[in-house]
Every structure is written in C-alpha cells, then in structure tokens.
Motif scaffolding. Structure first.
Motif, PDB file in Angstrom:
ATOM      1  N   LYS A  79      30.102 -20.599 104.093  1.00  0.00           N
ATOM      2  CA  LYS A  79      29.450 -19.832 103.035  1.00  0.00           C
ATOM      3  C   LYS A  79      27.931 -19.745 103.188  1.00  0.00           C
ATOM      4  O   LYS A  79      27.214 -19.491 102.235  1.00  0.00           O
ATOM      5  CB  LYS A  79      29.804 -20.403 101.656  1.00  0.00           C
ATOM      6  CG  LYS A  79      31.301 -20.324 101.345  1.00  0.00           C
ATOM      7  CD  LYS A  79      31.611 -20.788  99.939  1.00  0.00           C
ATOM      8  CE  LYS A  79      33.112 -20.657  99.662  1.00  0.00           C
ATOM      9  NZ  LYS A  79      33.445 -21.084  98.286  1.00  0.00           N
ATOM     10  N   ASN A  82      26.184 -16.491 102.266  1.00  0.00           N
ATOM     11  CA  ASN A  82      25.758 -16.229 100.882  1.00  0.00           C
ATOM     12  C   ASN A  82      24.250 -16.093 100.761  1.00  0.00           C
ATOM     13  O   ASN A  82      23.751 -15.374  99.888  1.00  0.00           O
ATOM     14  CB  ASN A  82      26.237 -17.344  99.953  1.00  0.00           C
ATOM     15  CG  ASN A  82      27.723 -17.235  99.672  1.00  0.00           C
ATOM     16  OD1 ASN A  82      28.327 -16.206  99.935  1.00  0.00           O
ATOM     17  ND2 ASN A  82      28.298 -18.296  99.144  1.00  0.00           N
ATOM     18  N   ILE A  83      23.534 -16.814 101.632  1.00  0.00           N
ATOM     19  CA  ILE A  83      22.074 -16.752 101.591  1.00  0.00           C
ATOM     20  C   ILE A  83      21.602 -15.334 101.881  1.00  0.00           C
ATOM     21  O   ILE A  83      20.692 -14.815 101.217  1.00  0.00           O
ATOM     22  CB  ILE A  83      21.461 -17.735 102.610  1.00  0.00           C
ATOM     23  CG1 ILE A  83      21.883 -19.170 102.275  1.00  0.00           C
ATOM     24  CG2 ILE A  83      19.940 -17.613 102.636  1.00  0.00           C
ATOM     25  CD1 ILE A  83      21.440 -20.188 103.296  1.00  0.00           C
ATOM     26  N   PHE A  85      23.369 -12.673 101.392  1.00  0.00           N
ATOM     27  CA  PHE A  85      23.836 -11.778 100.335  1.00  0.00           C
ATOM     28  C   PHE A  85      23.000 -11.862  99.057  1.00  0.00           C
ATOM     29  O   PHE A  85      23.176 -11.055  98.149  1.00  0.00           O
ATOM     30  CB  PHE A  85      25.304 -12.070 100.011  1.00  0.00           C
ATOM     31  CG  PHE A  85      26.256 -11.678 101.107  1.00  0.00           C
ATOM     32  CD1 PHE A  85      25.862 -10.806 102.125  1.00  0.00           C
ATOM     33  CD2 PHE A  85      27.550 -12.169 101.134  1.00  0.00           C
ATOM     34  CE1 PHE A  85      26.731 -10.444 103.136  1.00  0.00           C
ATOM     35  CE2 PHE A  85      28.433 -11.803 102.141  1.00  0.00           C
ATOM     36  CZ  PHE A  85      28.019 -10.946 103.141  1.00  0.00           C
ATOM     37  N   THR A  86      22.137 -12.868  98.979  1.00  0.00           N
ATOM     38  CA  THR A  86      21.267 -12.970  97.794  1.00  0.00           C
ATOM     39  C   THR A  86      20.128 -11.960  97.845  1.00  0.00           C
ATOM     40  O   THR A  86      19.471 -11.715  96.841  1.00  0.00           O
ATOM     41  CB  THR A  86      20.669 -14.387  97.681  1.00  0.00           C
ATOM     42  OG1 THR A  86      19.937 -14.695  98.886  1.00  0.00           O
ATOM     43  CG2 THR A  86      21.762 -15.425  97.473  1.00  0.00           C
ATOM     44  N   TYR A  87      19.912 -11.393  99.034  1.00  0.00           N
ATOM     45  CA  TYR A  87      18.860 -10.376  99.192  1.00  0.00           C
ATOM     46  C   TYR A  87      19.485  -8.982  99.061  1.00  0.00           C
ATOM     47  O   TYR A  87      20.672  -8.793  99.338  1.00  0.00           O
ATOM     48  CB  TYR A  87      18.185 -10.517 100.555  1.00  0.00           C
ATOM     49  CG  TYR A  87      17.472 -11.832 100.747  1.00  0.00           C
ATOM     50  CD1 TYR A  87      16.184 -12.033 100.257  1.00  0.00           C
ATOM     51  CD2 TYR A  87      18.086 -12.891 101.432  1.00  0.00           C
ATOM     52  CE1 TYR A  87      15.529 -13.249 100.427  1.00  0.00           C
ATOM     53  CE2 TYR A  87      17.438 -14.107 101.607  1.00  0.00           C
ATOM     54  CZ  TYR A  87      16.158 -14.271 101.104  1.00  0.00           C
ATOM     55  OH  TYR A  87      15.519 -15.472 101.271  1.00  0.00           O
ATOM     56  N   ARG A  91      25.626  -5.147 103.388  1.00  0.00           N
ATOM     57  CA  ARG A  91      26.484  -5.981 104.228  1.00  0.00           C
ATOM     58  C   ARG A  91      26.784  -5.288 105.556  1.00  0.00           C
ATOM     59  O   ARG A  91      26.984  -5.942 106.581  1.00  0.00           O
ATOM     60  CB  ARG A  91      27.796  -6.288 103.494  1.00  0.00           C
ATOM     61  CG  ARG A  91      27.619  -7.165 102.273  1.00  0.00           C
ATOM     62  CD  ARG A  91      28.960  -7.609 101.733  1.00  0.00           C
ATOM     63  NE  ARG A  91      28.810  -8.456 100.561  1.00  0.00           N
ATOM     64  CZ  ARG A  91      29.806  -9.151 100.008  1.00  0.00           C
ATOM     65  NH1 ARG A  91      31.024  -9.071 100.531  1.00  0.00           N
ATOM     66  NH2 ARG A  91      29.586  -9.911  98.946  1.00  0.00           N
ATOM     67  N   ASP A 222      34.712 -11.234  98.837  1.00  0.00           N
ATOM     68  CA  ASP A 222      33.933 -12.110  97.963  1.00  0.00           C
ATOM     69  C   ASP A 222      33.919 -13.502  98.594  1.00  0.00           C
ATOM     70  O   ASP A 222      34.974 -14.149  98.735  1.00  0.00           O
ATOM     71  CB  ASP A 222      34.575 -12.184  96.569  1.00  0.00           C
ATOM     72  CG  ASP A 222      33.707 -12.969  95.597  1.00  0.00           C
ATOM     73  OD1 ASP A 222      34.192 -13.210  94.483  1.00  0.00           O
ATOM     74  OD2 ASP A 222      32.578 -13.339  95.957  1.00  0.00           O
ATOM     75  N   ILE A 224      31.883 -16.039  97.488  1.00  0.00           N
ATOM     76  CA  ILE A 224      31.333 -17.027  96.546  1.00  0.00           C
ATOM     77  C   ILE A 224      32.433 -17.985  96.092  1.00  0.00           C
ATOM     78  O   ILE A 224      33.516 -17.566  95.771  1.00  0.00           O
ATOM     79  CB  ILE A 224      30.712 -16.323  95.326  1.00  0.00           C
ATOM     80  CG1 ILE A 224      29.571 -15.424  95.816  1.00  0.00           C
ATOM     81  CG2 ILE A 224      30.205 -17.320  94.317  1.00  0.00           C
ATOM     82  CD1 ILE A 224      28.935 -14.590  94.719  1.00  0.00           C
TER      83      ILE A 224
END
Length: 224
Positions: A79, A82-83, A85-87, A91, A222, A224
């Motif tokens: 995961k 995820n870092i 995807f925070t921006y 994708r 997903d 998360i």
C-alpha cells in the motif's frame, strides 16, 4: 509526468538495479566463449548475433518480469502506492510513468548487452580466430536495428507483465507467461521473413490490447 518518471528512477537507483544488470550481462556474455570453440562452433557473425540477442532478450524478459512485480504488485500489496494517490495525479499517468521506466531499462539492457556481448566475441575471435567471415558495416547496422527492435518489443512485453501484476495479481501466471514468451521468441531472427518472425508482432498487438483492462482496473481499484 517527468517528475513521476524521476521518482520511479530514484526508487530503482536505491535498489542498485543497474549494477545487478551489468554483472548479469557480463557473466552471461561469457557463454559465447565455449560456443565459439566447441565442436559445433559458431562460424559466422550472423550466428553470433542471433545467439547474443536471444540471451539478451532472455535477461531482459526475466528482469522486466521481476521489475513489474516490484513496481506494481509490491506497491499495491504494501500500500505504498497510497502515497502517490494522495496527490492530485492521474492513476493512468502513474501507470505510464512506471511503464516508461520499464521500457527505458529494456533499452539499456539491449544496448549495453549488445556492446558487452560483441566486445567479448571480438576479443575472443582476435585472440583465437574462430569466425570465418568478417564483421562488416551491414552486420553493425543489423546489430543496431536489432537492439532497437528488441528494446521496443520487450517494452511491450512489460505491459503483459504489468497486467498480471495489477489485474490478475498472480506471480505464478506472470512466471508462466514469461516462460512462454521466451520459448516462442528464443533463437528467432526477427529480421527474417519467416512465419516465426510474426510471433513478436502478435505479442506486441496483444500487449497493446491489454492496456484497456489494465487502465480500467487501475482507475477503479481501491487500495485503501
């Protein structure tokens, strides 16, 4: 996009991938020595070219198979993706940045491999002549063209590996796919007009088609 590519290259730099590639190519190039001086030795530069690129392609395929697992499967499993995807980054752009890096390494391996393999063959043939014909300008052009073609082909093959890393998430299937591709393309002169030369083209077309389910899956997955 350029920043994403730099990030992926930085990740691989920290893992010392280039040193591993260099050592593997140098050790693999030594296979030419016993082949040159065996009872059924390679007597022409064309045979040396086919053998060299068969080995180089094998190394490239195995490396991209492993690299795909690290860039895609491992990041989703841990995961760490995820870092990213925070921006506010697409994708799809993240995927293509990873794919570009894999293609870049395919090109590096093909070009560097050609230099190492033919340097070893030239030095060995100079010390103890075994090849009957001369290394002509046409041969050099063929080496350069093959390096380019194999770089492009293996870049498309990396798409197939990314499919098994993202959509199917299966290491066994990815390994089986790698073996099948190697078996179907080994010792195959892609510049010839034989039916076997169409196999890389078919694989390239399949790779392009697989981009559709890959991108669709990445955009709805997903983690998360």
């Amino acid at each position: 996009m350029l920043n994403l590519i730099r990030i992926e290259l930085f990740k691989l730099k920290r893992r010392s991938k280039f040193i591993g590639i260099l050592i593997t190519l140098i050790l693999s190039s030594l296979i030419i020595l016993p082949v040159l001086y065996s009872d059924e030795k390679l007597s022409s530069w064309n045979a040396v070219i086919i053998l060299s690129f068969a080995v180089i392609s094998l190394i490239t395929n195995v490396f991209t198979c492993i690299l795909s697992g690290e860039l895609f499967m491992e990041e989703y499993k841990t995961k760490t993706i995820n870092i990213m995807f925070t921006y506010p980054i697409s994708r799809t752009k993240i995927y293509f940045s990873k794919l570009f890096v894999m293609g870049l390494y395919c090109g590096i391996i093909s070009i560097l491999g050609a230099i190492i393999f033919f340097s070893v063959a030239n030095i060995a043939n100079y010390i103890h002549p075994a090849i009957t014909d001369a290394f002509t300008k046409d041969m050099l052009i063929k080496v350069l063209v093959l390096a380019l073609l194999y770089s492009i082909f293996n870049s498309f093959v990396s798409i197939i590996y990314s499919f098994f890393s993202t959509v199917k998430v299966s290491i066994p299937l990815m390994v089986v796919c790698c073996i099948l591709i190697l078996n179907s393309t080994s010792n195959n002169d892609v510049m010839s007009f034989s039916p076997y030369a169409l196999i890389p083209l078919a694989i390239t077309i399949i790779s392009t088609i697989l981009l559709i389910p890959i991108i669709r899956h990445l955009n709805i997955k997903d983690v998360i």
